[in-house]
Scaffold this active site. Structure first.
Site, PDB file in Angstrom:
ATOM      1  N   ASP A 125       5.475 -31.541 -53.855  1.00 57.35           N
ATOM      2  CA  ASP A 125       6.772 -32.108 -53.498  1.00 57.35           C
ATOM      3  C   ASP A 125       7.378 -31.257 -52.389  1.00 57.35           C
ATOM      4  O   ASP A 125       7.161 -30.036 -52.348  1.00 57.35           O
ATOM      5  CB  ASP A 125       7.707 -32.122 -54.709  1.00 57.35           C
ATOM      6  CG  ASP A 125       7.291 -33.145 -55.757  1.00 57.35           C
ATOM      7  OD1 ASP A 125       6.761 -34.212 -55.378  1.00 57.35           O
ATOM      8  OD2 ASP A 125       7.506 -32.890 -56.950  1.00 57.35           O
ATOM      9  N   ASP A 143       6.451 -40.534 -53.883  1.00 57.99           N
ATOM     10  CA  ASP A 143       7.577 -40.811 -54.788  1.00 57.99           C
ATOM     11  C   ASP A 143       8.562 -41.778 -54.140  1.00 57.99           C
ATOM     12  O   ASP A 143       9.109 -42.665 -54.802  1.00 57.99           O
ATOM     13  CB  ASP A 143       8.304 -39.519 -55.157  1.00 57.99           C
ATOM     14  CG  ASP A 143       7.432 -38.531 -55.899  1.00 57.99           C
ATOM     15  OD1 ASP A 143       6.475 -38.951 -56.580  1.00 57.99           O
ATOM     16  OD2 ASP A 143       7.707 -37.314 -55.797  1.00 57.99           O
TER      17      ASP A 143
END
Length: 164
Positions: A125, A143
């Site tokens: 991330d 995402d």
């Protein structure tokens, strides 16, 4: 006139190519982050947006992040099962544009994160948004695609209900 199976397979090919572009964008951005950032690095871009490097061993919002490791295989299998189901749905309903876009975004995002789990054992991330001392969990391109796809699914269903 093309047969139904050839037109549905060409439609499926179209959606799979879009999913592949999402996967490519996701993986390229993650490779860039892995090559240029150390785990935990934070580089402010604006007063509400940072580029970071975080490893998520869990699922959305770091759900099960601290589990003993079994979650890697669970989420990898779940992602592959979801991808198979989405491809089946695209084959049957790919002619529905909004529904097709929704499924394709979710497919590309899911497979982008599955690739991370398979290679690294975690999801990379790097997008961090915040306001003051409130921080949203870090996320990535995959995402984002999943989230936009989910919103499109809801809009598609609302349109379907309204027509009924």
């Amino acid at each position: 006139m093309p047969s139904r199976s050839s037109s549905s397979s060409s439609g499926l090919t179209h959606w799979l190519l879009i999913a592949a572009l999402i996967i490519l964008a996701d993986q390229l951005t993650k490779v860039l982050i892995l090559r240029t950032f150390q785990l935990g690095d934070v580089h402010p871009v604006t007063s509400f947006f940072d580029v970071v490097r975080a490893h998520n061993f869990g699922a959305a919002f770091s759900f099960l992040h601290g589990a003993s490791g079994w979650q890697r295989w669970f989420f990898l299998g779940l992602g592959l099962a979801a991808a198979a189901f989405i491809i089946w749905m695209l084959r049957r309903h790919g002619h529905q544009k909004l529904f097709g876009w929704a499924l394709t975004l979710i497919l590309g995002g899911a497979l982008g994160n599955v690739i991370d789990r398979a290679i690294h054992g975690y999801v990379v991330d790097f997008i961090q948004v915040h306001a003051g001392s409130w921080y949203f969990p870090a996320f990535n391109v995959a995402d984002s695609a999943i989230t936009v796809g989910a919103v499109l699914l809801i809009l598609d269903e609302l349109r379907r209900v309204r027509r009924s």
